[in-house]
Design an enzyme around this catalytic site. Structure first.
Site, short mmCIF file in Angstrom:
data_model
loop_
_atom_site.label_atom_id
_atom_site.label_comp_id
_atom_site.label_asym_id
_atom_site.label_seq_id
_atom_site.Cartn_x
_atom_site.Cartn_y
_atom_site.Cartn_z
N ASP A 1 1.42 -1.06 0.10
CA ASP A 1 0.53 -0.25 -0.72
C ASP A 1 1.05 0.79 -0.07
OD1 ASP A 1 -2.62 1.71 -0.14
OD2 ASP A 1 -3.19 0.81 1.40
C1 BGC Z 1 -5.40 3.27 0.05
C2 BGC Z 1 -5.17 2.04 -1.01
C3 BGC Z 1 -5.15 2.97 -2.31
C4 BGC Z 1 -3.51 3.34 -2.36
C5 BGC Z 1 -3.69 4.42 -3.67
C6 BGC Z 1 -3.99 3.48 0.30
O1 BGC Z 1 -3.39 5.07 0.36
O2 BGC Z 1 -4.81 3.31 1.30
O3 BGC Z 1 -6.51 1.53 -1.09
O4 BGC Z 1 -5.60 1.63 -3.14
O5 BGC Z 1 -3.65 4.72 -1.63
O6 BGC Z 1 -4.42 5.80 -4.18
#
Ligand code: BGC
Length: 703
Positions: free
Chosen positions: A265
């Protein structure tokens, strides 16, 4: 994966320098800091969103595809011409915004889920996006957590079915097709167990609960062929998910045979430093790579440190090769080597097509849950003056909900227009957001429809709550409106269960509309004015008070169960222990009766057949979601008081009876024992055919 593909990938791998290999593991976010030469040098494997990546300006629609094509051209100028994958959060639709994921689960309509995901894939791919960071498969038992809006609720069976349909919808049979995109099962795993409902917090989940509750949706996604998985932010049982080798490698790859790639993530690789299991980015990178994180999202940790780590011997070239191989495999499977470019002419054909809007309308209609309807005040009939009052009585963008980055305000039919399009012509409709002015109108109105609940910004990532009641001011507004002694209907927009115990006593009807998306207002009008009937069911338990959470239907009994009488049983002294509404609950404009339950056991294949008659006892045609629950009465480890094992929809005319039949296989009764083994245990079971998780006809069988 065919031998030819593997040979192709290995051949490519053989030609790559270490720098180029590490480049494939690197996923920055698009923005000014990425200069064209970084792409030309093969230092970027993937990029989050295509818009404004190199131009530094906001773009949308077809321009996204043009930007993506420009960047792919730069990648074609790199030594080995390896294309990039553009990823983006296409969470509940791209431009055609569908209901938020939690609302989608409330529709209990797997076919529709798949169709909507395929529309999202068609639109996203027309905008140059080949990879969505969806579906979010985190089981959520705590509605304080803001991301409850993004998942499928509390149940592992429903969550697993949703996972399969979503993956199929996004990826289709062949993710290389131009209108398909790669899905990403996230956030692996246990993210919804964050302590106190605070996003990013630690969680503690026992092995049996992990196996029985949190892992099944992910396993289903893998079985459905999902191309990628995203690790969670949290520290689970003392090991951050981004560094958890047992889960990322032994379970995901070893047990389930996943051959796609895992992305971290956002910055979760470098956050291993904050978790206190790495001193610096170098150590964080090697921990994550060892664990099984192939692509580093936005930490810059891999790109900055892995080359030194290879020299220093803290990671091996074989580990790097394996991560690169997995990424190239998915790029290959997604057809990017054959054609990395997007046909920009698709935009006008594929984005916001009229059939997509119809699907969005159907979905919005099917996700809304009728929680109360005293004296059949709904559908609104015989009222001449209808007042829509309160915060969302002129809603537009608020209907979209969290994570709708590609939505455009003007695509959404304004609330007023939608109501006028669905109400009978002779009805006068008034709309007033301001509480004081609404009071003046209410004095003249025949019925008041309160449009209340949460602004989309109140749910979603890190939008956690300590108090699940209506947002400030709304409860007093309800008090005021009900004091007029007119019929009052309360419609709630929300990204999570809300505590509405007091309002349930006050108003005549409650319709829970979630954030229903681009066609949400028209769908709401159809339900309110009786052009269609509500059919959504709660995919998550609604508590009476915030202090009751975590509360979920498939809990285990204590030694002094919730249902037993007496002082020293598991209970609160200030409120009943039962929820305000159980999982699976929802009303419609007619009523149903369940009768003639039969449970048969065919030894052949060990299938239990459960059937019952369902009769429409009301005056309107209606759509009933019949649910199947089981309880394993005695196990070597404690078992939940109920577990959902199936659901079917029936459409019944007034007075009509249909027989519903479920088949339960032994395999569906398996669970994780204390020694970690997985299996079914002989003994007695209860089974229910039910309208929700708290009621139903009960039968028995033994294995
Ligand atoms: C989130 C993810 C997301 C990623 C990209 C993160 O802050 O937890 O779910 O896909 O950002 O935007």
């Amino acid at each position: 994966m065919s031998d030819t593909t593997e040979r192709y990938i290995n051949n490519l791998l053989g030609q790559m320098t270490l720098e180029e290999k590490i480049g494939q593991l690197n996923q920055p976010a698009a923005g000014d800091r990425i200069s064209p030469d970084v792409v030309q040098q093969g230092k970027v494997g993937s990029m989050i969103r295509a818009a404004s990546a190199l131009a530094g300006r906001d773009t949308s629609g077809s321009e996204d595809a043009e930007q993506a094509n420009i960047i792919q051209l730069l990648a074609q100028e790199s030594r080995l011409k390896i294309p990039l994958i553009f990823g983006r959060d296409v969470i509940h639709g791209c431009r055609t915004i569908f209901p938020i994921p939690l609302a989608q689960a409330a529709a209990f309509n797997l076919e529709l889920v798949e169709i909507a995901a395929s529309v999202a894939a068609r639109e996203a791919s027309a905008c140059g996006i080949k990879w969505t960071f969806a579906p979010m498969l985190d089981i959520a038992r705590d509605p304080r957590w803001g991301r409850v809006a993004e998942g499928n609720g509390e149940d592992p069976y429903l969550g697993s079915q949703m996972a399969t349909s979503l993956v199929k919808g996004y990826q289709g049979e062949d993710m290389a097709q131009p209108d398909k995109i790669i899905a990403c099962a996230k956030h692996y795993v246990g993210y919804g167990s964050a302590e106190g409902g605070r996003d990013y917090e630690n969680g503690e989940i026992s092995e049996p609960t992990l196996r029985d509750v949190y892992l099944p949706p992910f396993e289903s996604a893998i079985r459905a062929g999902v191309g990628t998985v995203m690790s969670a932010f949290l520290d689970l049982n003392g090991m951050p998910a981004t560094a958890n080798r047992r889960l990322l490698t032994n379970v995901l790859r070893g047990e389930w045979g996943f051959d796609g790639f895992v992305v971290s993530d956002w910055a979760s690789v470098s956050e291993l430093i904050n978790h206190g299991i790495a001193e610096d980015k170098a150590q964080a990178s090697s921990n994550a790579l060892h664990a099984g994180i192939d692509m580093d999202m936005c930490s810059d940790a891999y790109i900055e440190t892995l080359a030194f780590a290879v020299q220093a011997g803290t990671v091996t070239i074989q580990e790097i090769d394996e991560a690169v191989r997995r990424i190239l495999r998915i790029k290959q499977r997604a057809g990017l080597f054959d054609n990395p470019f997007t046909d920009v002419s698709r935009f006008t054909r594929d984005v916001l097509a009229s059939d997509s809007r119809q699907i969005a309308r159907q979905f919005a209609r099917e996700c809304m849950v009728l929680l109360k309807n005293s004296n059949d005040v709904l559908p609104l009939k015989g009222f001449h003056k209808v007042l829509f009052a309160g915060d969302f009585s002129q809603a537009r963008g608020e209907l979209y909900g969290t994570w709708s980055p590609d939505s455009h305000l003007e695509d959404c039919v304004p609330f007023e227009q939608a109501m006028k399009g669905t109400a009978p012509e002779e009805v006068d409709l008034w709309f007033e957001q301001d509480y004081d002015r609404a009071l003046d109108y209410a004095l003249e109105a025949d019925v008041v429809v309160l449009m209340l609940g949460e602004h989309p910004g109140r749910s979603g990532e890190n939008a956690n709550l300590s108090d699940l009641s209506l947002p400030p001011g709304q409860a007093s507004f309800v008090d005021l409106m009900v004091s007029l002694n007119k019929p009052v209907v309360m419609v709630l927009l929300a990204g999570r269960p809300l505590v509405i115990t007091r309002q349930m006593q006050q108003v005549d009807a409650v319709l829970f509309a979630w954030h229903p998306g681009i066609e949400g207002a028209s769908a709401l009008g159809e339900l309110l004015f009786g052009l269609s009937s509500p059919s959504g069911r709660l995919p998550i338990t609604f508590p009476r008070a915030t202090g009751q959470v975590p509360i979920y239907y498939n809990h285990k009994n204590s030694g002094r169960p919730l249902t037993a009488q007496g002082w020293f049983t598991s209970r609160y002294v200030d409120i009943p222990s039962s929820p305000l509404f159980p999982f699976g609950y929802g009303l419609t404009y007619t009523s149903f009766e369940y009768s003639n339950l039969q449970v048969g056991h065919s030894k052949h294949g060990n299938v239990i057949t459960i059937s019952a008659d369902i009769t429409n006892t009301g005056k309107r045609a209606g759509n009933e979601l019949v649910q199947l629950y089981v309880r394993d009465l005695v196990g070597s480890v404690t078992r939940p008081v109920r577990q959902l094992k199936g659901f079917q929809r029936l459409v019944l005319q007034p007075g009509e009876t249909q027989r519903v039949t479920f088949n339960l296989t032994e395999e569906m009764l398996a669970f994780c024992r204390s020694d970690g083994s997985w299996g079914v245990e002989p003994g007695g079971f209860h089974v229910w055919v039910a309208a929700d998780s708290a009621t139903g006809l009960r039968g028995e069988f033994s294995l």
